[in-house]
Design an enzyme around this catalytic site. Structure first.
Site, PDB file in Angstrom:
ATOM      1  CE  LYS A  52      26.576  34.774   9.070  1.00 58.65           C
ATOM      2  NZ  LYS A  52      26.899  36.169   8.788  1.00 58.65           N
ATOM      3  CD  GLN A  96      25.668  39.382  10.230  1.00 57.89           C
ATOM      4  OE1 GLN A  96      26.193  38.315  10.501  1.00 57.89           O
ATOM      5  NE2 GLN A  96      25.202  39.660   9.022  1.00 57.89           N
ATOM      6  CG  ASP A 119      32.168  37.341   7.034  1.00 57.63           C
ATOM      7  OD1 ASP A 119      31.572  36.380   6.501  1.00 57.63           O
ATOM      8  OD2 ASP A 119      31.643  38.098   7.872  1.00 57.63           O
TER       9      ASP A 119
END
Ligand code: NAD
Length: 291
Positions: A52, A96, A119
Site C-alpha cells: 500500500k 491494518q 477502507d
C-alpha cells in the site's frame, strides 16, 4: 477462458490517478496523504502495508507508516487514531487488520473518522453503502467492481453467488452486485458456513465470488461452463521448496476450474492489486473534497 488480470487493471487505475495527482500538484492543491497503522509483526500484514505504501509512491501520494509493538494498549492506539483524525493533512487512515487479540477491531474501526475511513469499514460508511449513497466502499469489494468494470463483464440480470458473509468482503460485495448500477443488477445469493447444498447454488451461478479463506475449496464439479469467477481468498500454504517457506493459494482450485470459466482471477495477481487500487481511489476522493 480469459484472465481477469488485477495487475493490468490496477495499473490502469494507478496511471489515471498519477495524472490526476500531477494535476493537483500543478494547480498548487493538496496532495492525497494516506496514514497506515501497523501493529505487531504479522508477516502477511507487513507485506500488505508495504504494498500500500509502494502504491502511494507510484501515484504520487504522501504516505506515513506508523508502527506499534504488538503489546501497544488499545487506549494508546485509539489516541493515535484520534490524532490522525484531527490532522488536517491526513486524508485517509488505514489500520491494518487483524489486530492483536487484546485490541477490539470494532472499537478501532468506530474511532476512525468516517470521512477518513478509506477502507470503508466504519458503520456510517457501510450504512451509506446500504442506502446507495456516496461513500467509501470497502476496498476489496470496490476493487472487484472496478475489475469487472475494466473488463466490461456483463453482470445485469446474472445470478451471482457470493461465498462468505464477512463485513469486509462478502456482505458488501452482495450489496454492490445487487445495486442498480453497472456493474451490478445481479440477482445475488449469499452463501456461508451454514449453507446447505452449496454446490447446488454454485452450479446455478453465472458469477461466483469466492471469499471464504479455504484454499482450493471451489472445485470443477461446483462450476458450470462459462462462469465468471473472482477468487478473493489468499491463504499462505506451507511450501518447503520456496525460500519464503509458503505459497499463496486462492479459494478456487484454479487448475481444474479455470478451463470451465469464461473469466477467472488468478491468485496472486487478481483481487489483491485491485484492493490496493481501490484504496488509492478512496484516498484520492477523500483528498479532493478538501481541495
Ligand atoms: P472471514 O473469515 O471473515 O469470512 C469467511 C466467510 O466464509 C464467513 O462468512 C464464513 O461463513 C464463510 N465460510 C467459511 N467456511 C465456509 C464453507 N465451508 N462454506 C461456505 N462459506 C464458508 O474472511 P474474509 O475476511 O472475508 O476473507 C476471506 C478470504 O479473502 C481470506 O482468504 C482473506 O485472506 C481473503 N482476503 C483477500 C483480500 C485481498 O485483497 N485479496 C482482502 C480481504 C480478504
Amino acid at each position: 477462458m480469459k484472465i481477469l488480470d488485477g495487475k493490468i487493471a490496477s495499473q490502469a487505475i494507478k496511471d489515471e490517478l498519477r495524472i490526476d495527482v500531477a494535476q493537483l500538484s500543478a494547480e498548487g492543491k493538496k496532495i492525497p496523504h494516506l496514514a497506515a497503522v501497523l501493529v505487531g509483526n504479522n508477516g502477511a500484514s507487513e507485506t500488505y502495508v508495504a504494498a500500500k505504501v509502494k502504491a502511494c509512491e507510484e501515484v504520487g501520494f504522501i504516505s506515513t507508516l506508523i508502527r506499534f509493538e504488538e503489546s501497544i494498549s488499545e487506549a494508546k492506539l485509539l489516541t493515535k487514531i484520534n490524532e490522525l483524525n484531527n490532522d488536517p493533512d491526513v486524508d485517509g487512515i488505514l489500520v491494518q487488520l487483524p489486530l492483536p487479540k487484546h485490541i477490539s477491531d470494532e472499537e478501532v474501526i468506530n474511532t476512525i473518522d468516517p470521512d477518513k475511513d478509506v477502507d470503508g469499514f466504519h458503520p456510517v460508511n457501510i450504512g451509506r453503502l446500504m442506502q446507495g449513497l456516496s461513500t467509501y466502499i470497502p476496498a476489496t469489494p470496490y476493487g472487484i467492481m472496478l475489475l469487472l468494470e475494466h473488463y466490461k463483464i456483463e453482470t445485469a440480470g446474472k445470478h451471482a453467488v457470493v461465498i462468505g458473509r464477512s463485513n469486509i468482503v462478502g456482505r458488501p460485495m452482495s450489496v454492490l452486485l445487487s445495486s442498480n448500477t453497472n456493474p451490478g443488477n445481479c440477482t445475488v445469493t449469499i452463501c456461508h458456513s451454514k449453507t446447505k447444498n452449496l454446490n447446488d447454488y454454485c452450479l446455478q451461478a453465472d458469477i461466483i465470488i469466492a471469499a471464504l479463506g479455504k484454499p482450493e475449496f471451489v472445485k470443477a464439479d461446483m462450476v458450470k461452463e462459462g462462469t465468471v469467477i473472482v477468487d478473493v481468498g489468499i491463504t499462505r500454504v506451507p511450501d518447503n521448496t520456496r525460500k519464503s517457506g509458503f505459497k499463496l493459494k486462492g479459494d478456487v482450485a484454479f487448475e481444474e476450474v479455470a478451463p470451465k470459466c469464461s473469466w477467472i482471477t488468478p491468485v496472486p495477481g487478481g483481487v489483491g492489486p485491485m484492493t490496493i487500487a481501490a484504496l488509492m481511489k478512496n484516498t484520492y476522493n477523500s483528498c479532493i473534497t478538501k481541495n
